[in-house]
Design a protein around this motif. Sequence first.
Motif, PDB file in Angstrom:
ATOM      1  N   TRP A 275      31.356  49.644  28.250  1.00 37.96           N
ATOM      2  CA  TRP A 275      32.497  49.635  27.334  1.00 37.96           C
ATOM      3  C   TRP A 275      33.799  49.873  28.082  1.00 37.96           C
ATOM      4  CZ3 TRP A 275      32.994  48.771  22.075  1.00 37.96           C
ATOM      5  CH2 TRP A 275      31.803  48.550  21.384  1.00 37.96           C
ATOM      6  N   ILE A 276      33.824  50.905  28.921  1.00 39.98           N
ATOM      7  CA  ILE A 276      35.094  51.244  29.569  1.00 39.98           C
ATOM      8  C   ILE A 276      35.445  50.244  30.667  1.00 39.98           C
ATOM      9  CG2 ILE A 276      34.128  52.824  31.305  1.00 39.98           C
ATOM     10  CD1 ILE A 276      37.372  53.285  29.256  1.00 39.98           C
ATOM     11  N   LEU A 277      34.452  49.737  31.395  1.00 39.97           N
ATOM     12  CA  LEU A 277      34.731  48.768  32.449  1.00 39.97           C
ATOM     13  C   LEU A 277      35.172  47.430  31.867  1.00 39.97           C
ATOM     14  CD1 LEU A 277      31.824  49.568  34.946  1.00 39.97           C
ATOM     15  CD2 LEU A 277      34.247  50.208  35.126  1.00 39.97           C
ATOM     16  N   GLU A 278      34.579  47.039  30.748  1.00 36.06           N
ATOM     17  CA  GLU A 278      35.038  45.822  30.057  1.00 36.06           C
ATOM     18  C   GLU A 278      36.487  45.980  29.647  1.00 36.06           C
ATOM     19  OE1 GLU A 278      33.716  42.913  29.425  1.00 36.06           O
ATOM     20  OE2 GLU A 278      31.573  43.040  29.012  1.00 36.06           O
ATOM     21  N   ASN A 279      36.822  47.180  29.155  1.00 34.00           N
ATOM     22  CA  ASN A 279      38.196  47.416  28.719  1.00 34.00           C
ATOM     23  C   ASN A 279      39.161  47.391  29.900  1.00 34.00           C
ATOM     24  OD1 ASN A 279      40.171  48.351  26.587  1.00 34.00           O
ATOM     25  ND2 ASN A 279      40.347  50.021  28.054  1.00 34.00           N
ATOM     26  N   LEU A 280      38.765  48.002  31.010  1.00 36.97           N
ATOM     27  CA  LEU A 280      39.626  48.008  32.195  1.00 36.97           C
ATOM     28  C   LEU A 280      39.822  46.592  32.726  1.00 36.97           C
ATOM     29  CD1 LEU A 280      38.222  51.144  34.061  1.00 36.97           C
ATOM     30  CD2 LEU A 280      40.457  50.950  32.948  1.00 36.97           C
ATOM     31  N   ASP A 281      38.752  45.797  32.687  1.00 37.77           N
ATOM     32  CA  ASP A 281      38.809  44.441  33.206  1.00 37.77           C
ATOM     33  C   ASP A 281      39.681  43.539  32.331  1.00 37.77           C
ATOM     34  OD1 ASP A 281      37.979  42.203  34.906  1.00 37.77           O
ATOM     35  OD2 ASP A 281      36.789  41.570  33.178  1.00 37.77           O
ATOM     36  N   LYS A 282      39.501  43.643  31.023  1.00 45.47           N
ATOM     37  CA  LYS A 282      40.226  42.759  30.099  1.00 45.47           C
ATOM     38  C   LYS A 282      41.577  43.316  29.661  1.00 45.47           C
ATOM     39  CE  LYS A 282      36.506  40.161  29.987  1.00 45.47           C
ATOM     40  NZ  LYS A 282      36.427  38.879  30.717  1.00 45.47           N
ATOM     41  N   LYS A 283      41.821  44.617  29.992  1.00 46.00           N
ATOM     42  CA  LYS A 283      43.101  45.260  29.645  1.00 46.00           C
ATOM     43  C   LYS A 283      43.397  45.172  28.143  1.00 46.00           C
ATOM     44  CE  LYS A 283      45.206  44.498  34.196  1.00 46.00           C
ATOM     45  NZ  LYS A 283      43.975  44.003  34.849  1.00 46.00           N
TER      46      LYS A 283
END
Length: 222
Positions: A66-74
Amino acid sequence: MKLRKKQSEIIAKIKKGFKTNNKGILCACCATGKTIMSLSYAGDLIKLRKRVAIITFSKVEIRLQWILENLDKKIIDPHLIQVVCKKEDVGKFLKAGIPAVSNSNISKTKPVTIFLPQSVGKEDFGKFDYFIIDEAHEYLDVQDGLLKKIIKKHSKPHAKILGLTGTGFELIGKGGFFSNGFKIIYDMPSALKDKAACDCEVMGEYFDMKFSKDCYNGLDLS
């Protein structure tokens, strides 16, 4: 981040569903982007000053997804998110850019909190307007359990509950947790027809499905 057309349509259906119901389920096949859609929806809720709990399945990797997807997609400002983890893991998570906190340092006002049901003991996580439950089929069966107690304890009045699953039949059938909620079902044949799933060759082989190359546009839509 710009969502795909089908993803935007699904989010619109979720918003419409919550206008008349306080719980609903998104039952969508793998690779259609349930995490991305949910993060985008949570971002919209934050703009409305709503507080969101994202409850994940028991594996650490799921929270990291969840958090890495968010960091990647901003999608959501990381400063608006807290990820609850074990005290001994906080340091290494922070070094990796993951906004982690231990149970003893949880903010009761942070817009988005990502946690496991097992993380909640006597600590007060504050109250939430919305709950997004990943892999909902793992927790929300017809029996009362830990997750239902958490929702009851930490809900604001008229809180909304969105379940995410790829295999939600037991949740939407008679007696299931979402049997009286709204249901958005997006199966693999529909996703392939809409060219709205990534890794289609892998998924098609796994499910022994036959489809032509024009079912997939070659883009990663997760």
